[in-house]
Write a protein that holds these residues in place. Structure first.
Motif, PDB file in Angstrom:
ATOM      1  N   LEU A 453      66.538  54.675 -16.674  1.00  0.00           N
ATOM      2  CA  LEU A 453      66.887  54.825 -15.266  1.00  0.00           C
ATOM      3  C   LEU A 453      66.679  56.236 -14.742  1.00  0.00           C
ATOM      4  O   LEU A 453      66.689  56.454 -13.538  1.00  0.00           O
ATOM      5  N   PHE A 454      66.482  57.186 -15.627  1.00  0.00           N
ATOM      6  CA  PHE A 454      66.375  58.577 -15.210  1.00  0.00           C
ATOM      7  C   PHE A 454      64.932  59.079 -15.199  1.00  0.00           C
ATOM      8  O   PHE A 454      64.688  60.284 -15.210  1.00  0.00           O
ATOM      9  N   HIS A 455      63.995  58.117 -15.179  1.00  0.00           N
ATOM     10  CA  HIS A 455      62.578  58.466 -15.123  1.00  0.00           C
ATOM     11  C   HIS A 455      61.912  57.763 -13.952  1.00  0.00           C
ATOM     12  O   HIS A 455      62.301  56.657 -13.573  1.00  0.00           O
ATOM     13  N   ALA A 456      60.911  58.419 -13.392  1.00  0.00           N
ATOM     14  CA  ALA A 456      60.227  57.855 -12.229  1.00  0.00           C
ATOM     15  C   ALA A 456      59.497  56.565 -12.588  1.00  0.00           C
ATOM     16  O   ALA A 456      59.451  55.631 -11.792  1.00  0.00           O
ATOM     17  N   ALA A 457      58.921  56.502 -13.773  1.00  0.00           N
ATOM     18  CA  ALA A 457      58.246  55.296 -14.248  1.00  0.00           C
ATOM     19  C   ALA A 457      59.070  54.703 -15.379  1.00  0.00           C
ATOM     20  O   ALA A 457      59.322  55.359 -16.393  1.00  0.00           O
ATOM     21  N   ARG A 458      59.490  53.465 -15.199  1.00  0.00           N
ATOM     22  CA  ARG A 458      60.374  52.844 -16.175  1.00  0.00           C
ATOM     23  C   ARG A 458      59.651  52.625 -17.506  1.00  0.00           C
ATOM     24  O   ARG A 458      58.549  52.082 -17.544  1.00  0.00           O
ATOM     25  N   ALA A 459      60.270  53.060 -18.585  1.00  0.00           N
ATOM     26  CA  ALA A 459      59.699  52.888 -19.916  1.00  0.00           C
ATOM     27  C   ALA A 459      60.839  52.825 -20.916  1.00  0.00           C
ATOM     28  O   ALA A 459      61.921  53.365 -20.664  1.00  0.00           O
ATOM     29  N   PRO A 460      60.645  52.153 -22.056  1.00  0.00           N
ATOM     30  CA  PRO A 460      61.709  52.076 -23.055  1.00  0.00           C
ATOM     31  C   PRO A 460      62.174  53.466 -23.473  1.00  0.00           C
ATOM     32  O   PRO A 460      61.382  54.406 -23.567  1.00  0.00           O
ATOM     33  N   SER A 461      63.472  53.602 -23.707  1.00  0.00           N
ATOM     34  CA  SER A 461      64.039  54.898 -24.075  1.00  0.00           C
ATOM     35  C   SER A 461      65.203  54.687 -25.032  1.00  0.00           C
ATOM     36  O   SER A 461      65.980  53.737 -24.890  1.00  0.00           O
ATOM     37  N   THR A 462      65.338  55.598 -25.986  1.00  0.00           N
ATOM     38  CA  THR A 462      66.481  55.560 -26.887  1.00  0.00           C
ATOM     39  C   THR A 462      67.624  56.438 -26.388  1.00  0.00           C
ATOM     40  O   THR A 462      68.657  56.547 -27.041  1.00  0.00           O
ATOM     41  N   LEU A 463      67.445  57.054 -25.217  1.00  0.00           N
ATOM     42  CA  LEU A 463      68.437  57.964 -24.673  1.00  0.00           C
ATOM     43  C   LEU A 463      69.422  57.236 -23.773  1.00  0.00           C
ATOM     44  O   LEU A 463      69.134  56.161 -23.246  1.00  0.00           O
ATOM     45  N   MET A 464      70.576  57.826 -23.575  1.00  0.00           N
ATOM     46  CA  MET A 464      71.514  57.361 -22.563  1.00  0.00           C
ATOM     47  C   MET A 464      72.334  58.553 -22.078  1.00  0.00           C
ATOM     48  O   MET A 464      72.510  59.545 -22.791  1.00  0.00           O
ATOM     49  N   ARG A 465      72.825  58.425 -20.841  1.00  0.00           N
ATOM     50  CA  ARG A 465      73.718  59.433 -20.285  1.00  0.00           C
ATOM     51  C   ARG A 465      75.150  58.956 -20.437  1.00  0.00           C
ATOM     52  O   ARG A 465      75.452  57.806 -20.125  1.00  0.00           O
ATOM     53  N   ILE A 466      76.015  59.813 -20.948  1.00  0.00           N
ATOM     54  CA  ILE A 466      77.425  59.463 -21.033  1.00  0.00           C
ATOM     55  C   ILE A 466      78.242  60.389 -20.143  1.00  0.00           C
ATOM     56  O   ILE A 466      77.870  61.536 -19.898  1.00  0.00           O
TER      57      ILE A 466
END
Length: 488
Positions: A453-466
């Protein structure tokens, strides 16, 4: 998928999904199909999102695979999902969301088009009850942290009989309440920013201020540089205005200057949107050296800078701000009070270069005429009496304690911080794709903020914001560890 609530089968507020049960009047197939349908309708599963495979879904819900196949068939029949050969099942793009006159769409374009849907979900969620559990993906402080007796006192002070009648029966000043603008001017000058009250405009929150600047400086098709990872709503807002988004990687000291220079040569951007202090989601703060080089690029290539200082109230003293170094020549400074004090007062503001004030004011007047002067006067009282400053100090101390707890729990659960923990948010690597993990955690009543959700182009990510304020309890991390382990 973040900062939102899930309307489950019983249509009750809250996040805990009702369990699938064999004693229900409806079949397991119908219950499972309705669960996914509800999430699609509520935009917790946005267009383009991939559903769990039949095998994964069957294991997660202790179902026979044939039950999952039948549920997916129902969703296909309802036009909610589609099966892609050798790839799986995906939420369909709704026709009403397609752009008029658009031809074939590349996968990259499609992923960018879906970002506003998830950002809208983020906003929608702020207006629903959050259930009984602290939510890891929240973008704000918990309401109980913001409670303070002085706010009610300030409102009573500015709503005496005569003042209330006078303020209610006529529009306020176009620029905003004069008293608040004087107080804000003094506050900004104490920071080293030469902001005269006549060059400060009050707004309906900081997001409104960002929108005023964008609508005044830009026209559809203009190129705008935005830090990435970045605030999902900002990508969505600029996309909705028809801007060309140029993502600039954000590092610990500031934006990637080499990427910015290439964009300047190739695209002639009109604007750069930056969160200098306690950047969302990483928590990074701009270094003085990087700030100077960004300002040099702006001068050389003739673009402006919008500096969003939404989290400035919880920032370290003397943090670097480009608006201070630049003296409000090419910079527009934006801030507000929703994150630290009163979300529903919707009091924000912007300080601008003098030459732009009248044009910015025209944009404000066309959208909102004026802003509510009563709440602006109450906010001025809170600032002037030192109540906001003392409140912010208490929040910072409380957040320091919560951050320490949350970091230990996250690391014990197998997460790695990719940015030094600071401010309200932590940017962590979970080791697994966080979008499917988000759906599984939703079944347990928890909303997380997946990295995509934190990128302009949606792509799989292992990150998250807490959110450090809402992840300092072990209960969430136990559930997280269990589901993360089964997803690895």
């Amino acid at each position: 998928m973040l900062d939102a609530t899930f309307t489950h089968d019983a249509q009750e507020p809250g996040l805990q999904a009702s369990a699938l049960t064999r004693t229900s009047a409806r079949t397991l197939t119908e219950q499972l199909a309705e669960r996914f349908a509800s999430r699609i309708r509520d935009r917790l599963l946005p267009p383009g999102a991939r559903l769990p495979s039949v095998r994964q879904c069957a294991l997660q819900h202790d179902l026979n695979p044939s039950t999952v196949v039948a549920a997916y068939d129902q969703l296909i029949a309802q036009g909610l999902i589609e099966a892609r050969r050798n790839r799986g099942f995906f939420v369909r793009e709704r026709l009403s969301q397609a752009r008029p006159g658009a031809g074939s769409t590349s996968p990259a374009d499609l992923s960018r088009m879906t970002a506003p849907v998830s950002a809208a979900t983020l906003i929608r969620g702020m207006f629903h009850p959050s259930g009984g559990k602290p939510q890891p993906g929240m973008g704000v402080l918990p309401p109980q942290w913001l409670e303070s007796p002085f706010m009610a006192s300030a409102v009573r002070k500015v709503t005496s009989a005569g003042v209330l009648a006078d303020s209610s029966l006529r529009y306020g000043e176009p620029l905003g309440d004069a008293h608040l603008r004087r107080v804000l001017s003094q506050r900004l000058q104490d920071m080293g920013m030469p902001a005269d009250p006549s060059h400060i405009i009050t707004t309906v929150g900081a997001t409104h201020a960002l929108d005023i600047v964008s609508r005044t400086l830009l026209k559809p098709g203009d190129a705008v540089m935005v830090e990435e990872p970045g605030w999902a709503v900002e990508f969505a807002r600029l996309d909705a205005l028809g801007m060309r988004i140029l993502p600039v990687p954000r590092g610990a000291s500031g934006p990637d200057l080499a990427v910015m220079a290439r964009y300047c040569e190739a695209h002639s951007p009109r604007l750069f949107v930056s969160v200098s202090v306690l950047h969302n989601p990483t928590g990074y703060s701009l270094s003085p050296g990087a700030a100077h080089r960004v300002l040099q690029l702006a001068q050389q290539h003739d673009f402006h800078i919008v500096e969003d200082d939404t989290y400035g109230h919880i920032a370290p003293e003397h943090a670097t701000r480009m608006s201070v170094l630049d003296g409000l020549q090419r910079t527009f400074y934006v801030s507000g009070f929703a994150k630290i004090l009163a979300p529903n007062w919707r009091v924000g503001y912007l300080a601008s270069p003098p030459a732009w004030t009248e044009r910015l004011l025209d944009t404000k007047l066309l959208a909102t005429l004026t802003t509510p002067s009563l709440l602006e006067r109450a906010m001025a009282h809170c600032i002037e009496q030192g109540q906001l400053r003392r409140h912010a100090e208490r929040i910072r101390l409380r957040l320091d304690v919560a951050r320490e707890r949350s970091v230990k729990l996250a690391q014990a659960a197998g997460c790695r911080f990719v940015a030094e923990p600071a401010g309200l948010f932590g940017w962590v690597d979970t080791g697994v794709d966080t979008e499917p993990l988000a759906q599984r955690l939703l079944d347990e009543g928890y909303l997380i903020a997946p990295g995509a959700l934190f990128h302009a182009a949606r792509a799989p990510s292992t990150l998250m914001r807490i959110n450090f304020a809402t992840t300092q309890e072990a209960a969430f991390w136990r559930v997280f560890s269990r589901l993360r382990g089964s997803s690895a």
